[in-house]
Motif scaffolding. Structure first.
Motif, PDB file in Angstrom:
ATOM      1  N   ILE A   1       1.397  71.447 147.835  1.00 50.49           N
ATOM      2  CA  ILE A   1       2.402  72.403 147.368  1.00 50.49           C
ATOM      3  C   ILE A   1       3.052  73.121 148.551  1.00 50.49           C
ATOM      4  O   ILE A   1       4.277  73.267 148.615  1.00 50.49           O
ATOM      5  N   ARG A   2       2.245  73.551 149.500  1.00 53.85           N
ATOM      6  CA  ARG A   2       2.819  74.233 150.669  1.00 53.85           C
ATOM      7  C   ARG A   2       3.689  73.283 151.489  1.00 53.85           C
ATOM      8  O   ARG A   2       4.745  73.664 151.979  1.00 53.85           O
ATOM      9  N   ARG A   3       3.257  72.031 151.619  1.00 54.31           N
ATOM     10  CA  ARG A   3       4.040  71.041 152.363  1.00 54.31           C
ATOM     11  C   ARG A   3       5.383  70.791 151.674  1.00 54.31           C
ATOM     12  O   ARG A   3       6.429  70.771 152.317  1.00 54.31           O
ATOM     13  N   ALA A   4       5.356  70.627 150.345  1.00 58.99           N
ATOM     14  CA  ALA A   4       6.603  70.389 149.601  1.00 58.99           C
ATOM     15  C   ALA A   4       7.524  71.595 149.703  1.00 58.99           C
ATOM     16  O   ALA A   4       8.740  71.448 149.882  1.00 58.99           O
ATOM     17  N   GLY A   5       6.965  72.791 149.587  1.00 57.82           N
ATOM     18  CA  GLY A   5       7.772  73.997 149.680  1.00 57.82           C
ATOM     19  C   GLY A   5       8.339  74.210 151.068  1.00 57.82           C
ATOM     20  O   GLY A   5       9.498  74.621 151.234  1.00 57.82           O
ATOM     21  N   ALA A   6       7.535  73.925 152.095  1.00 55.72           N
ATOM     22  CA  ALA A   6       7.975  74.135 153.477  1.00 55.72           C
ATOM     23  C   ALA A   6       9.128  73.211 153.858  1.00 55.72           C
ATOM     24  O   ALA A   6       9.908  73.528 154.761  1.00 55.72           O
ATOM     25  N   ALA A   7       9.256  72.094 153.140  1.00 54.65           N
ATOM     26  CA  ALA A   7      10.390  71.196 153.391  1.00 54.65           C
ATOM     27  C   ALA A   7      11.698  71.871 152.979  1.00 54.65           C
ATOM     28  O   ALA A   7      12.763  71.473 153.439  1.00 54.65           O
ATOM     29  N   LYS A   8      11.615  72.897 152.123  1.00 51.31           N
ATOM     30  CA  LYS A   8      12.797  73.609 151.637  1.00 51.31           C
ATOM     31  C   LYS A   8      12.954  74.979 152.273  1.00 51.31           C
ATOM     32  O   LYS A   8      14.065  75.433 152.494  1.00 51.31           O
ATOM     33  N   THR A   9      11.832  75.668 152.510  1.00 44.35           N
ATOM     34  CA  THR A   9      11.865  76.989 153.141  1.00 44.35           C
ATOM     35  C   THR A   9      10.560  77.215 153.908  1.00 44.35           C
ATOM     36  O   THR A   9       9.478  76.956 153.366  1.00 44.35           O
ATOM     37  N   PRO A  10      10.664  77.688 155.148  1.00 47.10           N
ATOM     38  CA  PRO A  10       9.433  77.937 155.898  1.00 47.10           C
ATOM     39  C   PRO A  10       8.575  79.033 155.267  1.00 47.10           C
ATOM     40  O   PRO A  10       7.380  79.118 155.539  1.00 47.10           O
ATOM     41  N   MET A  11       9.148  79.852 154.397  1.00 42.72           N
ATOM     42  CA  MET A  11       8.387  80.928 153.760  1.00 42.72           C
ATOM     43  C   MET A  11       7.259  80.396 152.876  1.00 42.72           C
ATOM     44  O   MET A  11       6.292  81.116 152.597  1.00 42.72           O
ATOM     45  N   ALA A  12       7.341  79.136 152.449  1.00 44.83           N
ATOM     46  CA  ALA A  12       6.298  78.547 151.607  1.00 44.83           C
ATOM     47  C   ALA A  12       4.947  78.535 152.325  1.00 44.83           C
ATOM     48  O   ALA A  12       3.897  78.574 151.681  1.00 44.83           O
ATOM     49  N   MET A  13       4.969  78.524 153.643  1.00 43.16           N
ATOM     50  CA  MET A  13       3.714  78.518 154.400  1.00 43.16           C
ATOM     51  C   MET A  13       2.952  79.828 154.251  1.00 43.16           C
ATOM     52  O   MET A  13       1.770  79.898 154.568  1.00 43.16           O
ATOM     53  N   LEU A  14       3.616  80.879 153.765  1.00 48.03           N
ATOM     54  CA  LEU A  14       2.973  82.186 153.615  1.00 48.03           C
ATOM     55  C   LEU A  14       2.207  82.323 152.306  1.00 48.03           C
ATOM     56  O   LEU A  14       1.489  83.303 152.113  1.00 48.03           O
ATOM     57  N   SER A  15       2.353  81.362 151.404  1.00 46.82           N
ATOM     58  CA  SER A  15       1.647  81.424 150.125  1.00 46.82           C
ATOM     59  C   SER A  15       0.154  81.200 150.350  1.00 46.82           C
ATOM     60  O   SER A  15      -0.252  80.262 151.023  1.00 46.82           O
ATOM     61  N   ARG A  16      -0.664  82.083 149.756  1.00 47.55           N
ATOM     62  CA  ARG A  16      -2.107  82.029 149.965  1.00 47.55           C
ATOM     63  C   ARG A  16      -2.861  81.542 148.732  1.00 47.55           C
ATOM     64  O   ARG A  16      -4.059  81.766 148.607  1.00 47.55           O
ATOM     65  N   GLY A  17      -2.171  80.887 147.825  1.00 45.83           N
ATOM     66  CA  GLY A  17      -2.794  80.499 146.568  1.00 45.83           C
ATOM     67  C   GLY A  17      -3.949  79.531 146.716  1.00 45.83           C
ATOM     68  O   GLY A  17      -4.109  78.867 147.741  1.00 45.83           O
ATOM     69  N   HIS A  18      -4.757  79.463 145.645  1.00 46.90           N
ATOM     70  CA  HIS A  18      -5.895  78.552 145.566  1.00 46.90           C
ATOM     71  C   HIS A  18      -5.709  77.606 144.382  1.00 46.90           C
ATOM     72  O   HIS A  18      -4.991  77.913 143.433  1.00 46.90           O
ATOM     73  N   ALA A  19      -6.405  76.491 144.442  1.00 43.41           N
ATOM     74  CA  ALA A  19      -6.524  75.575 143.304  1.00 43.41           C
ATOM     75  C   ALA A  19      -7.975  75.138 143.257  1.00 43.41           C
ATOM     76  O   ALA A  19      -8.600  74.902 144.293  1.00 43.41           O
ATOM     77  N   GLY A  20      -8.518  75.063 142.044  1.00 45.53           N
ATOM     78  CA  GLY A  20      -9.902  74.643 141.913  1.00 45.53           C
ATOM     79  C   GLY A  20     -10.341  74.628 140.469  1.00 45.53           C
ATOM     80  O   GLY A  20      -9.526  74.733 139.547  1.00 45.53           O
ATOM     81  N   THR A  21     -11.651  74.506 140.290  1.00 48.71           N
ATOM     82  CA  THR A  21     -12.192  74.403 138.941  1.00 48.71           C
ATOM     83  C   THR A  21     -13.198  75.511 138.668  1.00 48.71           C
ATOM     84  O   THR A  21     -13.928  75.947 139.555  1.00 48.71           O
ATOM     85  N   ALA A  22     -13.203  75.939 137.428  1.00 47.43           N
ATOM     86  CA  ALA A  22     -14.205  76.848 136.889  1.00 47.43           C
ATOM     87  C   ALA A  22     -14.736  76.149 135.650  1.00 47.43           C
ATOM     88  O   ALA A  22     -14.061  76.104 134.623  1.00 47.43           O
ATOM     89  N   GLY A  23     -15.894  75.530 135.762  1.00 41.55           N
ATOM     90  CA  GLY A  23     -16.385  74.693 134.676  1.00 41.55           C
ATOM     91  C   GLY A  23     -15.446  73.518 134.499  1.00 41.55           C
ATOM     92  O   GLY A  23     -15.123  72.825 135.458  1.00 41.55           O
TER      93      GLY A  23
END
Length: 165
Positions: A105-127
């Motif tokens: 997601i950060r790579r795809a966003g950074a192709a459009k705006t360098p600000m995407a690199m500032l996103s600190r989101g997570h992805a994962g599982t809970a159960g």
């Protein structure tokens, strides 16, 4: 019966982290985008939860997890402002992180705006629930959903115990 078992309609929840939208200062713009996308992918959705930044995000996530959704998507609160705390509210709930999704997601966003690199989101599982933090902008959400599009079905199948590759 879990929402993530085969032949069961998958359920999904959306949490919008925005103090101003929660207060009615302006309308949430990302929730409808996420709901439409989830509905297009066959999910039954819970009503969108629009909450202030910070601890209310954690409370909303914990409440949704009690309902056994297959997917929970958050939007907002992933930047560097003092009240951007969605990643901190999400991480303690994750049993397993999936860093490749956020890298994509950060790579795809950074192709459009360098600000995407500032996103600190997570992805994962809970159960058997997949949780992901998307940015708070409509464009950022659309970019993130485009990255999720080809993998979400397979991801849910794996969480359901189907190990096909």
């Amino acid at each position: 019966m879990s929402a993530c078992e085969p032949n069961v309609t998958r359920r999904a929840g959306v949490v919008i982290a925005s103090t101003r939208a929660a207060a009615g200062v302006y309308a949430d713009e990302t929730g409808p985008i996420i709901l439409d996308w989830l509905n297009e992918h066959g999910f039954d959705t819970f009503p969108t939860m629009v909450v202030p930044d910070g601890e209310p995000v954690g409370a909303a996530l914990r409440a949704l997890l009690t309902q056994g959704p297959a997917v929970v998507i958050t939007s907002g609160g992933t930047g560097l402002s003092p009240d951007d705390r969605t990643p901190e509210m999400t991480l303690p709930l994750l049993e397993r992180e999936i860093p490749g999704i956020m890298e994509g997601i950060r790579r795809a966003g950074a192709a459009k705006t360098p600000m995407a690199m500032l996103s600190r989101g997570h992805a994962g599982t809970a159960g058997k629930t997949f949780i992901i933090n998307l940015p708070g902008s409509p464009k950022g959400v659309m970019d993130g959903l485009a990255v999720l599009d080809p993998v979400l079905g397979h991801l849910c199948e794996q969480l359901e115990g189907n190990h096909g590759h």
